[in-house]
Design a protein around this motif. Structure first.
Motif, PDB file in Angstrom:
ATOM      1  N   THR A 276       3.740 -33.288 -25.351  1.00 50.23           N
ATOM      2  CA  THR A 276       2.775 -33.565 -24.109  1.00 50.23           C
ATOM      3  C   THR A 276       3.450 -34.319 -22.923  1.00 50.23           C
ATOM      4  O   THR A 276       3.111 -34.169 -21.731  1.00 50.23           O
ATOM      5  CB  THR A 276       1.499 -34.435 -24.650  1.00 50.23           C
ATOM      6  OG1 THR A 276       0.907 -33.765 -25.717  1.00 50.23           O
ATOM      7  CG2 THR A 276       0.505 -34.812 -23.642  1.00 50.23           C
TER       8      THR A 276
ATOM      9  N   ALA B 148       6.645 -39.685 -17.303  1.00 45.30           N
ATOM     10  CA  ALA B 148       5.419 -39.548 -18.141  1.00 45.30           C
ATOM     11  C   ALA B 148       5.521 -40.214 -19.447  1.00 45.30           C
ATOM     12  O   ALA B 148       6.554 -40.424 -19.927  1.00 45.30           O
ATOM     13  CB  ALA B 148       5.428 -37.912 -18.454  1.00 45.30           C
TER      14      ALA B 148
ATOM     15  N   GLU C  40      -1.392 -45.707 -14.837  1.00 42.84           N
ATOM     16  CA  GLU C  40      -0.254 -45.037 -14.057  1.00 42.84           C
ATOM     17  C   GLU C  40       0.177 -45.916 -12.890  1.00 42.84           C
ATOM     18  O   GLU C  40       1.438 -46.077 -12.583  1.00 42.84           O
ATOM     19  CB  GLU C  40      -0.959 -43.874 -13.754  1.00 42.84           C
ATOM     20  CG  GLU C  40      -0.867 -42.800 -14.826  1.00 42.84           C
ATOM     21  CD  GLU C  40      -1.611 -41.258 -14.346  1.00 42.84           C
ATOM     22  OE1 GLU C  40      -1.513 -40.602 -15.114  1.00 42.84           O
ATOM     23  OE2 GLU C  40      -1.859 -41.175 -12.811  1.00 42.84           O
TER      24      GLU C  40
ATOM     25  N   ARG D 261      -5.858 -38.545 -18.774  1.00 45.65           N
ATOM     26  CA  ARG D 261      -5.174 -39.618 -17.800  1.00 45.65           C
ATOM     27  C   ARG D 261      -5.763 -40.827 -17.636  1.00 45.65           C
ATOM     28  O   ARG D 261      -7.100 -41.088 -17.451  1.00 45.65           O
ATOM     29  CB  ARG D 261      -4.874 -38.802 -16.537  1.00 45.65           C
ATOM     30  CG  ARG D 261      -3.748 -37.561 -16.515  1.00 45.65           C
ATOM     31  CD  ARG D 261      -3.559 -37.027 -15.222  1.00 45.65           C
ATOM     32  NE  ARG D 261      -3.046 -37.969 -14.397  1.00 45.65           N
ATOM     33  CZ  ARG D 261      -2.977 -37.827 -12.996  1.00 45.65           C
ATOM     34  NH1 ARG D 261      -3.160 -36.592 -12.484  1.00 45.65           N
ATOM     35  NH2 ARG D 261      -2.463 -38.666 -12.232  1.00 45.65           N
TER      36      ARG D 261
ATOM     37  N   VAL E  94      -0.716 -40.321 -20.302  1.00 44.82           N
ATOM     38  CA  VAL E  94      -1.926 -39.360 -20.919  1.00 44.82           C
ATOM     39  C   VAL E  94      -1.977 -40.024 -22.443  1.00 44.82           C
ATOM     40  O   VAL E  94      -1.352 -40.539 -23.206  1.00 44.82           O
ATOM     41  CB  VAL E  94      -1.176 -38.142 -21.413  1.00 44.82           C
ATOM     42  CG1 VAL E  94      -2.209 -37.256 -22.371  1.00 44.82           C
ATOM     43  CG2 VAL E  94      -0.954 -37.337 -20.219  1.00 44.82           C
TER      44      VAL E  94
ATOM     45  N   ALA F 240       3.428 -33.336 -19.369  1.00 44.11           N
ATOM     46  CA  ALA F 240       2.960 -34.146 -18.328  1.00 44.11           C
ATOM     47  C   ALA F 240       4.082 -34.571 -17.155  1.00 44.11           C
ATOM     48  O   ALA F 240       3.736 -34.484 -16.051  1.00 44.11           O
ATOM     49  CB  ALA F 240       2.717 -35.329 -18.802  1.00 44.11           C
TER      50      ALA F 240
ATOM     51  N   VAL G 182       3.157 -41.208 -23.032  1.00 42.84           N
ATOM     52  CA  VAL G 182       2.178 -40.473 -23.614  1.00 42.84           C
ATOM     53  C   VAL G 182       1.792 -41.575 -24.624  1.00 42.84           C
ATOM     54  O   VAL G 182       2.645 -41.953 -25.318  1.00 42.84           O
ATOM     55  CB  VAL G 182       2.472 -39.219 -24.549  1.00 42.84           C
ATOM     56  CG1 VAL G 182       1.212 -38.826 -25.335  1.00 42.84           C
ATOM     57  CG2 VAL G 182       2.600 -38.167 -23.302  1.00 42.84           C
TER      58      VAL G 182
ATOM     59  N   ARG H 126       2.820 -40.370 -14.901  1.00 44.01           N
ATOM     60  CA  ARG H 126       1.758 -39.881 -15.466  1.00 44.01           C
ATOM     61  C   ARG H 126       1.513 -40.576 -16.800  1.00 44.01           C
ATOM     62  O   ARG H 126       2.531 -40.504 -17.645  1.00 44.01           O
ATOM     63  CB  ARG H 126       1.639 -38.138 -15.738  1.00 44.01           C
ATOM     64  CG  ARG H 126       1.868 -37.471 -14.561  1.00 44.01           C
ATOM     65  CD  ARG H 126       0.454 -37.583 -13.502  1.00 44.01           C
ATOM     66  NE  ARG H 126       0.626 -36.802 -12.608  1.00 44.01           N
ATOM     67  CZ  ARG H 126       1.005 -37.325 -11.240  1.00 44.01           C
ATOM     68  NH1 ARG H 126       1.260 -38.576 -11.203  1.00 44.01           N
ATOM     69  NH2 ARG H 126       0.783 -36.575 -10.149  1.00 44.01           N
TER      70      ARG H 126
ATOM     71  N   LEU I 290      -0.295 -31.272 -16.593  1.00 48.21           N
ATOM     72  CA  LEU I 290      -1.357 -31.770 -17.176  1.00 48.21           C
ATOM     73  C   LEU I 290      -1.993 -32.665 -16.136  1.00 48.21           C
ATOM     74  O   LEU I 290      -3.023 -33.422 -16.499  1.00 48.21           O
ATOM     75  CB  LEU I 290      -1.309 -32.718 -18.416  1.00 48.21           C
ATOM     76  CG  LEU I 290      -0.314 -32.114 -19.388  1.00 48.21           C
ATOM     77  CD1 LEU I 290      -0.177 -33.087 -20.641  1.00 48.21           C
ATOM     78  CD2 LEU I 290      -1.189 -30.853 -19.949  1.00 48.21           C
ATOM     79  N   ASP I 291      -2.072 -32.428 -14.743  1.00 48.11           N
ATOM     80  CA  ASP I 291      -2.482 -33.143 -13.692  1.00 48.11           C
ATOM     81  C   ASP I 291      -3.907 -33.234 -13.804  1.00 48.11           C
ATOM     82  O   ASP I 291      -4.559 -34.204 -13.311  1.00 48.11           O
ATOM     83  CB  ASP I 291      -1.840 -32.686 -12.342  1.00 48.11           C
ATOM     84  CG  ASP I 291      -0.518 -33.493 -11.980  1.00 48.11           C
ATOM     85  OD1 ASP I 291       0.149 -34.092 -12.956  1.00 48.11           O
ATOM     86  OD2 ASP I 291      -0.177 -33.362 -11.123  1.00 48.11           O
TER      87      ASP I 291
ATOM     88  N   HIS J 131       4.212 -32.154 -14.444  1.00 46.97           N
ATOM     89  CA  HIS J 131       2.786 -32.115 -13.627  1.00 46.97           C
ATOM     90  C   HIS J 131       1.764 -31.026 -14.184  1.00 46.97           C
ATOM     91  O   HIS J 131       0.902 -30.622 -13.534  1.00 46.97           O
ATOM     92  CB  HIS J 131       2.984 -32.087 -12.082  1.00 46.97           C
ATOM     93  CG  HIS J 131       3.426 -33.328 -11.652  1.00 46.97           C
ATOM     94  ND1 HIS J 131       3.143 -33.633 -10.235  1.00 46.97           N
ATOM     95  CD2 HIS J 131       3.886 -34.238 -12.077  1.00 46.97           C
ATOM     96  CE1 HIS J 131       3.784 -34.844  -9.957  1.00 46.97           C
ATOM     97  NE2 HIS J 131       4.306 -35.273 -11.185  1.00 46.97           N
TER      98      HIS J 131
END
Length: 546
Positions: free
Chosen positions: A241, A227, A270, A265, A298, A245, A229, A296, A250-251, A248
């Motif tokens: 966050t 992940a 990604e 996202r 974000v 993430a 951010v 992921r 915040l998928d 998962h």
């Protein structure tokens, strides 16, 4: 300008499958003209207990499907497929409900949102903690939490409490939970970088993220759910966050931003990061393409003068489970109870070239056996080892600094960096996988100069200090697969006995006997390092003996 509220993380609909728990009464009460859902303390207790029981033994079906997909990928290296097979075997053993999937059964973390029409007695964290403690004290889990008695003195709490529990207000008449069991291997690979807007261009940002991801190395048990951010209203929110993430959670964020400042996202970025990580050559611990299962990314709003970038991973022990309390009852996410369906047929497995190493002749004999093979060689270890990790190493250093000799066991046996979970009745050992080797790097030169730690076994990459010391003193570092702790206990560890520092609990010094214990030569007595960036081994992974 219109003023309106937009949540920073609009998480989207809950699409998980759930099972209903047979626990507690859920009733409604009416007050001030509104109907409320009343949740009794024992409901929170039982929900937490069952969550940590399930998540210690079971994985999400989606995660297992990703692991199994490695076996079907013709571009996966033989080592990728070997690690994936071991992780699936481990999941199958752990699903029996006796041995947890990882010896580090983690810090208990609860992220919850309580709706405005949900009533409790206000002691929610206390009731959840009681269920968490019950799981850790009655099941075959491990206590890892140290209470500070002073700035420098600590004591294990013996319950795995305190847990990290955060309860937010959100929603209407439901109480929603994310339960996480976070081991220190992956938790220690959460990073924050304070950058500037100069990094906000596609090429520079991609290079930065991939370089930082590569620095995570293998010590947190890849393949990873990575992940990233970009941005954040604060440094701590960016890190939080990233953790959500990586689970998962915040998928279902939106995939584009608005002037209101919602997080979203970036699916294209990604994929770019995932593709780049698969070219690193690190793979699923011992070379290949599967350093990450997925990525992921974000993007969050930020202050104009700040650009926090947070990176976090979830490891092979991808331990997350959702829970909810609604008017219809109490529910937990349905995890996979039959991981055996993902195992390859025995006829499809090719063990390849494996070198058997006898650990019982003498340490010099073991070193001579190892010296005959290059880094990257796959091993099968049988014989006696001593177990010692962080606190034991610190105590042994104190003895050396005081002019005392190194304990004989470190000069006589290979040393395995590990700390077991509780031993179930009828078993030789509890779950007993390797811990992160890098935490012991600062001890190696001193111990090897004193004649000990000349064969070390753990997980992950190590520093140049260790490589140079092994070259100077004729030592070896063997890498074990990070992740299959239940399988190692079930199939490879035949006896465990205490040697010293019993008061340290799971960090005590132990003597163990192993049979067909899997490992690889990572650093040899010639100064070669499988993970060193300039090593030709990593660049020509197809030539590594399998």
């Amino acid at each position: 300008m219109s003023i309106g509220y937009t949540p920073l993380l609009p998480v989207g609909p809950d699409t998980a499958d759930y099972r209903r728990l047979a626990t507690g009464d859920i009733r409604t009460v009416t007050a001030v003209g509104r109907e409320f859902l009343e949740v009794a303390p024992d409901v929170l207790d039982q929900l937490a207990f069952e969550a940590y029981r399930d998540v210690s033994h079971l994985l999400r079906t989606s995660h297992l499907r990703q692991v199994a997909a490695i076996l079907d990928d013709p571009d996966a290296s033989a080592n990728d497929r070997y690690v994936a097979t071991e992780l699936l075997r481990n999941a199958n053993v752990a699903a029996g409900g006796v041995l947890p999937m990882c010896q580090d059964t983690g810090t208990a973390i609860v992220h919850a949102e309580r709706g405005r029409h949900v009533l409790t007695d206000g002691r929610d964290a206390e009731h959840l903690s009681r269920g968490i403690a019950r799981a850790y004290t009655t099941l075959n889990l491990r206590y890892s939490q140290l209470a500070p008695l002073s700035m420098f003195d600590e004591r294990n709490t013996g319950t795995n409490l305190p847990a990290q529990i955060e309860i937010l207000a959100g929603g209407d008449d439901a109480y929603r939970f994310l339960f996480i069991a976070k081991g220190c291997g992956s938790a220690n690979k959460s990073f924050l970088f304070q950058q500037t807007a100069a990094l906000l261009n596609p090429a520079a940002l991609l290079d930065f993220v991939v370089a930082r991801a590569a620095e995570i190395g293998t010590s947190a048990c890849p393949p990873y759910h990575l992940a990233v951010v970009i941005g954040g209203t604060s440094a701590e929110f960016a890190l939080k966050t990233a953790k959500l993430a990586s689970a998962h959670h915040l998928d279902n964020l939106p995939t584009s931003g608005t002037t209101a400042g919602n997080g979203f996202r970036d699916l294209d970025f990604e994929q770019q990061i995932l593709t780049a990580t698969r070219k690193l050559g690190i793979g699923a611990q011992f070379g290949g393409k599967y350093f990450c299962h997925d990525v992921r990314v974000v993007r969050l709003p930020r202050h104009g003068g700040s650009l926090p970038i947070a990176i976090a991973v979830s490891c092979a022990a991808d331990r997350h489970i959702l829970g909810k309390i609604t008017r219809d009852g109490v529910y937990l996410e349905q995890l996979e109870t039959n991981p055996a369906r993902f195992l390859p047929d025995a006829s499809d497995e090719n063990p390849g070239d494996v070198v058997s190493i006898d650990l019982d002749e003498s340490l010099d004999h073991t070193r001579a056996q190892l010296s005959a093979h290059p880094v990257g060689t796959r091993l099968s270890l049988t014989g006696t080892m001593v177990v010692a990790r962080d606190l034991a190493h610190a105590k042994i250093r104190e003895r050396l600094d005081a002019g005392e000799p190194l304990p004989d066991y470190l000069r006589r046996y290979p040393v395995y960096y590990a700390g077991p979970a509780k031993t179930p009745e009828g078993y030789a050992s509890g779950s007993f996988g390797p811990t992160t080797a890098g935490r012991m790097d600062s001890y190696v030169e001193q111990f090897q100069a004193a004649g000990g730690s000349l064969v070390m076994l753990a997980k992950g990459n190590r520093s140049d200090v260790v490589r140079r010391s092994c070259h100077t003193h004729g030592g070896f570092y063997l890498g074990s697969i990070g992740g299959p702790a239940a399988r190692l206990a079930h199939d490879c560890i035949t006896s465990v006995e205490p040697l010293e520092y019993g008061e340290l609990g799971m960090e005590a010094v132990l003597r163990i006997r192993v049979k067909d214990f899997p490992a690889f030569i990572v650093i040899d007595d010639k100064g070669h390092d499988f993970y060193h960036r300039d090593s030709p081994t990593l660049l020509t992974i197809g030539s590594v003996p399998q």
